[in-house]
Scaffold this motif. Structure first.
Motif, mmCIF file in Angstrom:
data_model
loop_
_atom_site.group_PDB
_atom_site.id
_atom_site.type_symbol
_atom_site.label_atom_id
_atom_site.label_comp_id
_atom_site.label_asym_id
_atom_site.label_seq_id
_atom_site.Cartn_x
_atom_site.Cartn_y
_atom_site.Cartn_z
ATOM 1 N N CYS A 1 41.160 22.316 37.609
ATOM 2 C CA CYS A 1 42.178 21.332 37.264
ATOM 3 C C CYS A 1 43.320 22.094 36.606
ATOM 4 C CB CYS A 1 41.648 20.277 36.298
ATOM 5 S SG CYS A 1 42.960 19.139 35.825
ATOM 6 N N GLN A 2 44.466 22.123 37.257
ATOM 7 C CA GLN A 2 45.600 22.871 36.737
ATOM 8 C C GLN A 2 46.435 22.043 35.775
ATOM 9 O OE1 GLN A 2 47.225 24.399 40.438
ATOM 10 N NE2 GLN A 2 45.949 26.233 40.256
ATOM 11 N N SER A 3 46.015 20.800 35.534
ATOM 12 C CA SER A 3 46.683 19.971 34.527
ATOM 13 C C SER A 3 45.999 20.072 33.165
ATOM 14 C CB SER A 3 46.676 18.509 34.983
ATOM 15 O OG SER A 3 47.351 18.386 36.224
ATOM 16 N N PHE A 4 44.898 20.850 33.102
ATOM 17 C CA PHE A 4 44.155 21.010 31.851
ATOM 18 C C PHE A 4 45.060 21.547 30.740
ATOM 19 C CE2 PHE A 4 42.034 23.946 28.922
ATOM 20 C CZ PHE A 4 41.015 23.157 28.407
ATOM 21 N N ASN B 1 46.906 17.949 39.056
ATOM 22 C CA ASN B 1 46.980 18.957 40.116
ATOM 23 C C ASN B 1 45.691 19.760 40.102
ATOM 24 O OD1 ASN B 1 49.650 18.494 41.106
ATOM 25 N ND2 ASN B 1 50.405 19.373 39.195
ATOM 26 N N VAL B 2 45.107 19.910 41.292
ATOM 27 C CA VAL B 2 43.915 20.734 41.465
ATOM 28 C C VAL B 2 44.296 21.934 42.310
ATOM 29 C CG1 VAL B 2 41.589 20.811 42.438
ATOM 30 C CG2 VAL B 2 42.383 18.748 41.281
ATOM 31 N N GLY B 3 43.802 23.092 41.880
ATOM 32 C CA GLY B 3 44.103 24.306 42.615
ATOM 33 C C GLY B 3 42.909 25.228 42.609
ATOM 34 N N THR B 4 43.146 26.474 42.946
ATOM 35 C CA THR B 4 42.084 27.467 42.971
ATOM 36 C C THR B 4 42.580 28.786 42.411
ATOM 37 O OG1 THR B 4 40.457 28.604 44.338
ATOM 38 C CG2 THR B 4 42.615 28.192 45.337
ATOM 39 N N HIS B 5 41.626 29.547 41.855
ATOM 40 C CA HIS B 5 41.950 30.886 41.369
ATOM 41 C C HIS B 5 41.423 31.939 42.331
ATOM 42 C CE1 HIS B 5 38.067 29.528 39.752
ATOM 43 N NE2 HIS B 5 37.690 30.765 40.006
ATOM 44 N N GLU B 6 40.923 31.501 43.479
ATOM 45 C CA GLU B 6 40.347 32.415 44.477
ATOM 46 C C GLU B 6 41.273 32.530 45.682
ATOM 47 O OE1 GLU B 6 37.512 33.985 44.023
ATOM 48 O OE2 GLU B 6 36.657 32.875 42.324
ATOM 49 N N GLN B 7 41.141 33.660 46.389
ATOM 50 C CA GLN B 7 41.905 33.824 47.633
ATOM 51 C C GLN B 7 41.320 32.951 48.740
ATOM 52 O OE1 GLN B 7 43.749 37.195 48.808
ATOM 53 N NE2 GLN B 7 44.528 37.384 46.728
ATOM 54 N N SER C 1 39.905 11.020 28.208
ATOM 55 C CA SER C 1 40.028 9.708 27.551
ATOM 56 C C SER C 1 39.244 9.622 26.250
ATOM 57 C CB SER C 1 39.567 8.602 28.496
ATOM 58 O OG SER C 1 38.185 8.700 28.705
ATOM 59 N N GLY C 2 38.249 10.486 26.072
ATOM 60 C CA GLY C 2 37.505 10.438 24.827
ATOM 61 C C GLY C 2 36.272 9.566 24.926
ATOM 62 N N GLN C 3 36.467 8.259 25.062
ATOM 63 C CA GLN C 3 35.325 7.343 25.060
ATOM 64 C C GLN C 3 34.524 7.413 26.348
ATOM 65 O OE1 GLN C 3 38.501 6.247 25.322
ATOM 66 N NE2 GLN C 3 39.084 4.995 23.553
ATOM 67 N N SER C 4 35.167 7.653 27.439
ATOM 68 C CA SER C 4 34.480 7.640 28.726
ATOM 69 C C SER C 4 34.941 8.857 29.519
ATOM 70 C CB SER C 4 34.815 6.362 29.472
ATOM 71 O OG SER C 4 36.212 6.218 29.535
ATOM 72 N N ASN C 5 34.245 9.131 30.594
ATOM 73 C CA ASN C 5 34.541 10.361 31.332
ATOM 74 C C ASN C 5 35.619 10.159 32.387
ATOM 75 O OD1 ASN C 5 32.989 12.189 29.901
ATOM 76 N ND2 ASN C 5 31.136 11.607 30.998
ATOM 77 N N TYR C 6 36.833 9.921 31.886
ATOM 78 C CA TYR C 6 37.997 9.781 32.753
ATOM 79 C C TYR C 6 39.172 10.558 32.179
ATOM 80 C CZ TYR C 6 35.577 5.917 35.043
ATOM 81 O OH TYR C 6 34.662 5.165 35.724
ATOM 82 N N CYS C 7 40.089 10.890 33.071
ATOM 83 C CA CYS C 7 41.368 11.484 32.689
ATOM 84 C C CYS C 7 42.336 10.357 32.338
ATOM 85 C CB CYS C 7 41.905 12.296 33.873
ATOM 86 S SG CYS C 7 43.423 13.185 33.505
ATOM 87 N N THR C 8 43.310 10.629 31.481
ATOM 88 C CA THR C 8 44.300 9.605 31.136
ATOM 89 C C THR C 8 45.627 9.807 31.862
ATOM 90 O OG1 THR C 8 44.990 10.908 29.216
ATOM 91 C CG2 THR C 8 43.317 9.217 28.843
ATOM 92 N N LEU C 9 45.753 10.890 32.607
ATOM 93 C CA LEU C 9 46.994 11.124 33.352
ATOM 94 C C LEU C 9 47.044 10.229 34.592
ATOM 95 C CD1 LEU C 9 47.181 15.030 33.268
ATOM 96 C CD2 LEU C 9 48.452 13.406 31.861
ATOM 97 N N ASP C 10 48.254 9.956 35.081
ATOM 98 C CA ASP C 10 48.431 9.201 36.327
ATOM 99 C C ASP C 10 48.114 10.068 37.534
ATOM 100 O OD1 ASP C 10 49.274 6.989 34.930
ATOM 101 O OD2 ASP C 10 51.400 7.511 35.106
ATOM 102 N N LYS C 11 48.302 11.378 37.357
ATOM 103 C CA LYS C 11 48.172 12.306 38.472
ATOM 104 C C LYS C 11 47.794 13.655 37.895
ATOM 105 C CE LYS C 11 51.336 14.905 41.454
ATOM 106 N NZ LYS C 11 51.619 16.109 40.629
#
Ligand code: SF4
Length: 55
Positions: free
Chosen positions: A48-51, A32-38, A20-30
């Motif tokens: 955060c896979q939406s990065f 996806n969180v994932g992992t790079h580990e087995q 969001s810039g001004q504050s520590n929030y995301c601006t997306l509605d949703k």
């Protein structure tokens, strides 16, 4: 990018296009969180896979 913050998704990744810039929030509605580990065991194993890099 500066948009409407989603107060349900806190985020401190200011390099992301969806931060969001001004504050520590995301601006997306949703996001996806994932992992790079087995077998994820600690918080650092998750991603955060939406990065998207801010242009
Ligand atoms: S997409 Fe992910 S990394 Fe980007 S602002 Fe939203 S929560 Fe943060």
């Amino acid at each position: 990018m500066s948009g409407t913050e989603n107060q349900s998704i806190g985020c401190t990744v200011q390099q992301c296009q969806y931060h969001s810039g001004q504050s520590n929030y995301c601006t997306l509605d949703k996001i996806n969180v994932g992992t790079h580990e087995q077998n994820p065991t600690v918080v650092e194993c998750t991603d955060c896979q939406s990065f998207k890099l801010k242009m």
